[in-house]
Enzyme design. Structure first.
Site, mmCIF file in Angstrom:
data_model
loop_
_atom_site.group_PDB
_atom_site.id
_atom_site.type_symbol
_atom_site.label_atom_id
_atom_site.label_comp_id
_atom_site.label_asym_id
_atom_site.label_seq_id
_atom_site.Cartn_x
_atom_site.Cartn_y
_atom_site.Cartn_z
ATOM 1 N N GLY A 11 0.930 -1.069 0.274
ATOM 2 C CA GLY A 11 0.362 0.287 -0.602
ATOM 3 C C GLY A 11 0.627 1.014 0.109
ATOM 4 C CG ASN A 13 1.554 3.189 -5.825
ATOM 5 O OD1 ASN A 13 1.423 3.756 -6.789
ATOM 6 N ND2 ASN A 13 2.195 2.004 -5.634
ATOM 7 C CE LYS A 64 -24.110 -12.396 -11.155
ATOM 8 N NZ LYS A 64 -24.972 -12.101 -9.465
ATOM 9 C CG MET A 88 -1.465 -7.735 -7.130
ATOM 10 S SD MET A 88 -0.857 -6.843 -8.292
ATOM 11 C CE MET A 88 0.352 -7.708 -8.588
ATOM 12 N NE ARG A 89 -8.622 -12.093 -5.211
ATOM 13 C CZ ARG A 89 -8.263 -13.627 -4.937
ATOM 14 N NH1 ARG A 89 -8.396 -13.723 -5.808
ATOM 15 N NH2 ARG A 89 -7.742 -13.985 -4.618
ATOM 16 C CG ASN A 105 -4.536 -1.178 -12.348
ATOM 17 O OD1 ASN A 105 -4.306 -1.533 -10.582
ATOM 18 N ND2 ASN A 105 -3.453 -1.487 -13.308
ATOM 19 C CG HIS A 107 1.392 -1.624 -15.362
ATOM 20 N ND1 HIS A 107 0.657 -3.248 -14.781
ATOM 21 C CD2 HIS A 107 1.419 -2.314 -16.398
ATOM 22 C CE1 HIS A 107 1.525 -3.659 -15.874
ATOM 23 N NE2 HIS A 107 2.436 -3.212 -16.297
HETATM 24 C C1 GRF Z 1 3.394 -0.695 -7.471
HETATM 25 O O1 GRF Z 1 4.358 -0.625 -7.701
HETATM 26 C C2 GRF Z 1 2.031 -0.607 -8.233
HETATM 27 O O2 GRF Z 1 2.438 -0.013 -10.371
HETATM 28 C C3 GRF Z 1 2.255 -2.174 -9.055
HETATM 29 O O3 GRF Z 1 2.033 -3.130 -7.717
HETATM 30 C C4 GRF Z 1 2.652 -1.897 -6.791
HETATM 31 C C5 GRF Z 1 2.089 -1.792 -5.257
HETATM 32 O O4 GRF Z 1 3.324 -1.294 -4.901
HETATM 33 N N1 GRF Z 1 0.809 -2.886 -9.065
HETATM 34 P P1 GRF Z 1 1.823 -0.329 -3.306
HETATM 35 O O5 GRF Z 1 0.996 -2.447 -2.278
HETATM 36 O O6 GRF Z 1 1.233 0.202 -3.399
HETATM 37 O O7 GRF Z 1 3.373 -0.260 -2.741
#
Ligand code: GRF
Length: 188
Positions: A11, A13, A64, A88-89, A105, A107
């Protein structure tokens, strides 16, 4: 715009977005955090910032059923925008139908380069001189929706994969809140 953030892991981000929110820079209001992992540190970060957090079990459940339970939480919180931050889903039809053009999202690569769950490692292994970060709308594909913002990240000359990861994450923290603000304006 009331927003929910979905996390599956550390987390960082989410943390960056919450800091921008507390600084008054974020034009969405993060009102809840949801994770499919009971041990996601992102849930702890939400609580530390006084934001409601929910663990919803996905494993071993029909998508669902899982997404209907998530949707119930979102509706009760009057959420208008879903922000995937290290979630991650794959997002399924239930959430996509309920939030058309309202799921974004981040990436860690310059899409369409290096899609999938290992964008940084794939760029490293490909030996490219630069990679990047992309924030995009989520559609029924994997990392395929319309791009909101994306920026290049040069591969550091030294420091190996760790240095590249640090450079990409630093760019994510810088880009994500700006992309969320742009998405909020797109919805106006
Ligand atoms: C980030 O690099 C995001 O782009 C990718 O997974 C990572 C998640 O990191 N999908 P965090 O959980 O935000 O630290």
């Amino acid at each position: 715009k009331r927003a929910a953030v979905f996390v599956s892991g550390s987390g960082t981000n989410l943390e960056a977005l919450l800091k921008r929110q507390e600084a008054g820079d974020l034009e969405a209001q993060i009102v809840t955090v949801i994770s499919d992992r009971p041990d996601a540190f992102g849930l702890t970060r939400a609580r530390d910032h006084g934001i409601s957090s929910h663990y919803v079990q996905a494993k071993g459940r029909d998508k669902k059923d899982y997404e209907s339970e998530v949707l119930d939480i979102l509706r009760r919180a009057e959420v208008e925008l879903i922000i995937l931050a290290g979630y991650m889903r794959f997002v399924g039809p239930t959430l996509l139908a309920a939030y058309p053009n309202a799921i974004i999202n981040i990436h860690p690569a310059y899409l369409p380069e290096f899609p999938g769950a290992h964008g940084i490692l794939d760029a490293w292994n490909a030996g490219v001189k630069e990679t990047g970060v992309t924030v995009h709308y989520v559609d029924e594909g994997v990392d395929t929706g319309p791009v909101i913002l994306q920026e290049r990240v040069p591969v550091p000359e030294s420091g190996g994969l760790e240095a590249l990861e640090a450079a990409v994450h630093a760019k994510e923290y810088d880009l994500f809140w700006r992309a969320v603000n742009q998405a909020v304006h797109d919805q106006d």
